[in-house]
Design an enzyme around this catalytic site. Structure first.
Site, PDB file in Angstrom:
ATOM      1  CB  ALA A 211       8.542   3.220  19.356  1.00 53.60           C
ATOM      2  CG  ASN A 212      12.748   1.620  15.275  1.00 57.26           C
ATOM      3  OD1 ASN A 212      12.162   2.385  14.518  1.00 57.26           O
ATOM      4  ND2 ASN A 212      14.061   1.635  15.436  1.00 57.26           N
TER       5      ASN A 212
END
Length: 403
Positions: A211-212
């Site tokens: 994820a970011n």
């Protein structure tokens, strides 16, 4: 804008920034507003009710159990007989009370009882502002629909420390009050908009993912701002912990491919604002079961494959919106990387920002953005993400072709 005829309930809590509330009262009355003040016990340690009352030309309310004021349930009247409640300064203690529904003094009771918009101007030591408890309370209050102005970065009057925690200046608060109280022209009435927000989660196995770091605050704020200007907004949101914006159709997704499909299904549209921090890569084949560590063995390599480029897909789509806006989160060469993205993705505007860890933008409540178009660029001053969203929504509205 004039504030003539507007009734402002001003709650002043304890802190050295309380002295700024005196100037705030003066500025509001210059614009024709009627200011009714409430002071907490802490506020009275810094400034006097006599000074506040003289500037407001009204009674100062300080006690919840006042025989004179409460014979007709005065705290309810205070909560309802106004156009806007302003809390300036708002201490960490008062924010904690507000977030948790406590009502043990006049200020917190009125805040719990009001059905009017609330604008909060926090002021506290930088460490107190950055503390996880305060940030949790901030997110709760924003999810509850409260509006915030500040705090700003600078030196603290009482400690000599520097950081984010200074209360916004009185004229900045006045401008925020004017924005909240002026009727929003429905500049985007009849227009449709698609906004993406938050991160995407790309599964490695049922437990782990790629994820970011994105809270979704900026994307959600932009969706809400476009809706306030009259647009019919579809928000495609990755996994976030903040509430869906009111008046917006929100589609919840997990993965980048799901976000792409939801965006394409929402076309055609007049406006697309791609704010989401989409993971660039995903695991080529995620595991059905949790991948277990093997004693003494190296971890199994992850084969990655590129995720769909949603902004580029929209920017070159046969049903391309008439205005396509992309976001570029950069840690270096912000202008150069943003301009390259503008050309590569087929966007009309790139909103670029520096998300280096020291900026605190990723997951924070404030932002500093650079607008990049084919004709040039401009840098906006640091402001909270709600203010960025409304300013950007007006920028968009001015450039969308009128029917």
């Amino acid at each position: 804008m004039t504030l003539a005829g507007k009734d402002i309930l001003l709650i002043i809590s304890g802190g050295i920034a309380a002295y700024k509330s005196l100037d705030l009262i003066r500025r509001l009355r210059e614009r024709g507003a009627h200011v009714r003040p409430i002071m907490t016990a802490g506020a009275q340690e810094f400034i006097t009710p006599l000074a506040v009352g003289a500037l407001a030309a009204d009674k100062v309310f300080t006690e919840l159990f006042s025989r004179e004021d409460e014979q007709d349930v005065g705290h309810i009247r205070l909560a309802r007989e106004c156009d806007l409640v302003v809390v300036a300064p708002a201490t960490a203690d008062l924010m904690a009370k507000m977030a948790n529904g406590l009502a043990n003094d006049l200020a917190s009771t009125v805040l719990l009882a009001t059905n009017k918009p609330v604008l909060v101007a926090p002021a506290m030591n930088p460490q107190m502002w950055a503390h996880p408890a305060t940030q949790r309370n901030l997110m709760t209050l924003q999810s509850d629909g409260l509006h915030f102005i500040g705090p700003k970065a600078g030196e603290m009057a009482e400690s000599g420390e520097a950081g984010v925690g200074r209360m916004a200046e009185p004229l900045e608060i006045v401008a925020a009050i004017e924005d909240l109280l002026q009727p929003q022209s429905l500049m985007l009435s009849g227009k449709t908009a698609i906004v993406t927000s938050g991160p995407t989660h790309e599964p490695i196995d049922p437990v782990r993912y790629i994820a970011n770091r994105s809270s979704g605050r900026q994307g959600h704020a932009i969706a809400a701002a476009l809706s306030r200007l009259g647009a019919k907004v579809t928000l495609v949101s990755g996994p976030v912990t903040i509430a869906d914006p009111a008046g917006v159709t929100t589609i919840h997704i997990e993965r980048a491919e799901e976000m792409r499909d939801a965006v394409l299904a929402a076309l055609p549209a007049d406006i697309a604002v791609m704010v989401a921090a989409v993971a660039d890569w995903r695991v080529a084949s995620s595991a059905d079961q949790k991948i277990k560590k093997q004693a003494g063995a190296a971890p199994a390599p992850l084969e990655l494959t590129e995720n769909p480029d949603i902004l580029k897909t929209v920017g070159h789509h046969p049903n391309r919106p008439r205005l396509v806006v992309g976001f570029a989160a950069e840690t270096q060469n912000v202008e150069e990387n943003g301009r390259a993205k503008l050309e590569r993705k087929g966007a009309d505007l790139i909103v670029a920002n520096d998300v280096s860890p020291e900026t605190g933008i990723m997951g924070g409540s404030r932002n500093t953005v650079r607008l990049i178009t084919t004709s040039g660029s401009e840098v906006w001053p640091e402001m909270d993400k709600d203010a960025v969203a409304m300013k950007l929504a007006h920028w968009i509205a001015e450039r969308v072709e009128k029917p």
